[in-house]
Design a protein around this motif. Structure first.
Motif, PDB file in Angstrom:
ATOM      1  N   TYR A   1      17.183  -9.870   6.412  1.00  0.00           N
ATOM      2  CA  TYR A   1      17.514  -8.463   6.274  1.00  0.00           C
ATOM      3  C   TYR A   1      16.841  -7.544   7.247  1.00  0.00           C
ATOM      4  N   LYS A   2      17.219  -7.599   8.553  1.00  0.00           N
ATOM      5  CA  LYS A   2      16.002  -7.133   9.518  1.00  0.00           C
ATOM      6  C   LYS A   2      16.344  -5.565   9.825  1.00  0.00           C
ATOM      7  N   GLU A   3      17.955  -5.756   9.534  1.00  0.00           N
ATOM      8  CA  GLU A   3      18.358  -4.005   9.495  1.00  0.00           C
ATOM      9  C   GLU A   3      17.883  -3.000   8.122  1.00  0.00           C
ATOM     10  N   GLU A   4      16.921  -3.781   7.453  1.00  0.00           N
ATOM     11  CA  GLU A   4      16.770  -3.282   5.638  1.00  0.00           C
ATOM     12  C   GLU A   4      15.575  -2.427   6.216  1.00  0.00           C
ATOM     13  N   LEU A   5      15.248  -2.012   4.573  1.00  0.00           N
ATOM     14  CA  LEU A   5      14.163  -1.232   4.450  1.00  0.00           C
ATOM     15  C   LEU A   5      13.154  -1.094   3.563  1.00  0.00           C
ATOM     16  N   PHE A   6      11.959  -1.679   3.550  1.00  0.00           N
ATOM     17  CA  PHE A   6      11.268  -1.992   2.261  1.00  0.00           C
ATOM     18  C   PHE A   6      10.261  -0.517   1.841  1.00  0.00           C
ATOM     19  N   LYS A   7       9.882  -0.686   0.843  1.00  0.00           N
ATOM     20  CA  LYS A   7       9.304   0.458  -0.298  1.00  0.00           C
ATOM     21  C   LYS A   7       8.180   0.525  -0.048  1.00  0.00           C
ATOM     22  N   ILE A   8       7.154   1.416  -0.110  1.00  0.00           N
ATOM     23  CA  ILE A   8       5.891   0.850  -0.836  1.00  0.00           C
ATOM     24  C   ILE A   8       5.408   2.332  -1.308  1.00  0.00           C
ATOM     25  N   SER A   9       5.131   2.467  -2.428  1.00  0.00           N
ATOM     26  CA  SER A   9       4.611   3.459  -2.980  1.00  0.00           C
ATOM     27  C   SER A   9       2.933   3.170  -3.938  1.00  0.00           C
ATOM     28  N   PHE A  10       2.357   4.739  -3.721  1.00  0.00           N
ATOM     29  CA  PHE A  10       0.983   4.933  -3.511  1.00  0.00           C
ATOM     30  C   PHE A  10       0.590   5.852  -4.683  1.00  0.00           C
ATOM     31  N   PHE A  11       0.056   5.485  -6.030  1.00  0.00           N
ATOM     32  CA  PHE A  11      -0.030   6.268  -7.068  1.00  0.00           C
ATOM     33  C   PHE A  11      -1.243   5.979  -7.036  1.00  0.00           C
ATOM     34  N   THR A  12      -1.778   7.971  -7.183  1.00  0.00           N
ATOM     35  CA  THR A  12      -3.217   7.665  -7.236  1.00  0.00           C
ATOM     36  C   THR A  12      -3.790   8.393  -8.902  1.00  0.00           C
TER      37      THR A  12
ATOM     38  N   VAL B   1      -7.182   8.794 -11.344  1.00  0.00           N
ATOM     39  CA  VAL B   1      -8.806   9.117 -11.710  1.00  0.00           C
ATOM     40  C   VAL B   1      -9.314   8.025 -11.330  1.00  0.00           C
ATOM     41  N   GLY B   2      -9.689   7.151 -10.720  1.00  0.00           N
ATOM     42  CA  GLY B   2     -10.448   6.623 -10.289  1.00  0.00           C
ATOM     43  C   GLY B   2     -10.119   5.146  -9.647  1.00  0.00           C
ATOM     44  N   SER B   3      -8.865   4.930  -9.458  1.00  0.00           N
ATOM     45  CA  SER B   3      -8.008   4.208  -9.060  1.00  0.00           C
ATOM     46  C   SER B   3      -6.645   4.195  -8.244  1.00  0.00           C
ATOM     47  N   LEU B   4      -6.414   3.221  -7.736  1.00  0.00           N
ATOM     48  CA  LEU B   4      -5.321   3.334  -6.637  1.00  0.00           C
ATOM     49  C   LEU B   4      -4.669   1.885  -7.580  1.00  0.00           C
ATOM     50  N   LEU B   5      -2.639   2.810  -7.639  1.00  0.00           N
ATOM     51  CA  LEU B   5      -1.694   1.818  -7.955  1.00  0.00           C
ATOM     52  C   LEU B   5      -1.061   2.033  -6.424  1.00  0.00           C
ATOM     53  N   ILE B   6      -0.269   0.429  -6.386  1.00  0.00           N
ATOM     54  CA  ILE B   6       0.354   0.003  -5.319  1.00  0.00           C
ATOM     55  C   ILE B   6       1.688  -0.507  -5.844  1.00  0.00           C
ATOM     56  N   ASN B   7       2.573  -0.076  -5.035  1.00  0.00           N
ATOM     57  CA  ASN B   7       3.824  -0.769  -5.391  1.00  0.00           C
ATOM     58  C   ASN B   7       4.413  -0.893  -3.761  1.00  0.00           C
ATOM     59  N   ILE B   8       4.836  -2.713  -3.694  1.00  0.00           N
ATOM     60  CA  ILE B   8       5.465  -2.651  -2.501  1.00  0.00           C
ATOM     61  C   ILE B   8       7.068  -3.270  -2.846  1.00  0.00           C
ATOM     62  N   GLU B   9       7.945  -2.918  -2.732  1.00  0.00           N
ATOM     63  CA  GLU B   9       9.315  -3.440  -3.127  1.00  0.00           C
ATOM     64  C   GLU B   9      10.025  -3.482  -2.524  1.00  0.00           C
ATOM     65  N   MET B  10      11.071  -4.702  -2.612  1.00  0.00           N
ATOM     66  CA  MET B  10      12.289  -4.779  -2.184  1.00  0.00           C
ATOM     67  C   MET B  10      13.227  -5.557  -2.846  1.00  0.00           C
ATOM     68  N   ASP B  11      14.990  -4.643  -2.962  1.00  0.00           N
ATOM     69  CA  ASP B  11      15.577  -5.326  -3.317  1.00  0.00           C
ATOM     70  C   ASP B  11      16.578  -5.298  -2.919  1.00  0.00           C
ATOM     71  N   LYS B  12      16.562  -7.061  -2.325  1.00  0.00           N
ATOM     72  CA  LYS B  12      17.592  -8.343  -2.115  1.00  0.00           C
ATOM     73  C   LYS B  12      17.233  -9.117  -2.433  1.00  0.00           C
ATOM     74  N   PRO B  13      17.775 -10.367  -2.292  1.00  0.00           N
ATOM     75  CA  PRO B  13      17.031 -11.367  -3.073  1.00  0.00           C
ATOM     76  C   PRO B  13      16.338 -12.693  -2.468  1.00  0.00           C
ATOM     77  N   ILE B  14      15.293 -13.058  -3.232  1.00  0.00           N
ATOM     78  CA  ILE B  14      14.497 -14.143  -2.966  1.00  0.00           C
ATOM     79  C   ILE B  14      14.733 -15.326  -3.097  1.00  0.00           C
ATOM     80  N   ASP B  15      14.503 -15.922  -2.342  1.00  0.00           N
ATOM     81  CA  ASP B  15      14.465 -17.525  -3.056  1.00  0.00           C
ATOM     82  C   ASP B  15      13.173 -18.355  -3.496  1.00  0.00           C
ATOM     83  N   GLY B  16      12.858 -17.879  -4.785  1.00  0.00           N
ATOM     84  CA  GLY B  16      12.135 -17.942  -5.645  1.00  0.00           C
ATOM     85  C   GLY B  16      10.671 -17.380  -5.317  1.00  0.00           C
ATOM     86  N   LEU B  17       9.424 -17.327  -6.261  1.00  0.00           N
ATOM     87  CA  LEU B  17       8.143 -16.672  -5.518  1.00  0.00           C
ATOM     88  C   LEU B  17       6.923 -18.224  -5.599  1.00  0.00           C
ATOM     89  N   ASN B  18       6.971 -18.730  -4.767  1.00  0.00           N
ATOM     90  CA  ASN B  18       5.531 -19.747  -4.277  1.00  0.00           C
ATOM     91  C   ASN B  18       4.314 -18.769  -4.922  1.00  0.00           C
TER      92      ASN B  18
END
Length: 133
Positions: free
Chosen positions: A63-74, A76-93
């Motif tokens: 899907y080389k023409e597509e974008l993926f998203k990275i969200s950073f949530f700050t 108190v004392g922590s950092l949460l990061i989500n990396i997301e892609m909304d296309k089909p995936i052939d399982g998760l190893n």
């Protein structure tokens, strides 16, 4: 791990191109630094973000023409990061090297899909106060 306790949200949309991993790393480093993370913690966050981006880029290369998203949530004392892609995936190893590295570098890491689609990598780093003396 949710974003409800966060005070700031920063979102990047990047192409499926490894040339842009440095932008994600720089953003992660800047946010972690602002939150007061140690140099070692910042390096862990940067490495985990690199591994997450690499995993997404490799898994969704067709899907080389597509974008993926990275969200950073700050919080108190922590950092949460989500990396997301909304296309089909052939399982998760769960034994994939990128996944194992993220789990080793971060305090929490989850990898979820919805019906083999919509992959989300969620990772959290908790800032630990360290006294050297």
């Amino acid at each position: 791990m949710n974003e409800n306790n966060s005070s700031d949200k920063i979102v990047l949309s990047l192409p499926l191109n490894s040339a842009y991993i440095s932008a994600a790393r720089l953003t992660a480093s800047s946010i972690a630094n602002r939150l007061g993370f140690s140099t070692a913690e910042i390096e862990d966050v940067k490495a985990a973000v690199s591994e997450g981006c690499t995993f997404i880029i490799k898994e969704f290369a067709q899907y080389k023409e597509e974008l993926f998203k990275i969200s950073f949530f700050t919080g108190v004392g922590s950092l949460l990061i989500n990396i997301e892609m909304d296309k089909p995936i052939d399982g998760l190893n769960e034994e994939n090297l990128c996944i194992l590295m993220i789990k080793a570098l971060m305090d929490e890491a989850n990898f979820t899909t919805k019906n083999n689609k919509d992959l989300t990598i969620t990772m959290k780093k908790i800032h630990r106060e360290t006294d050297l003396f």
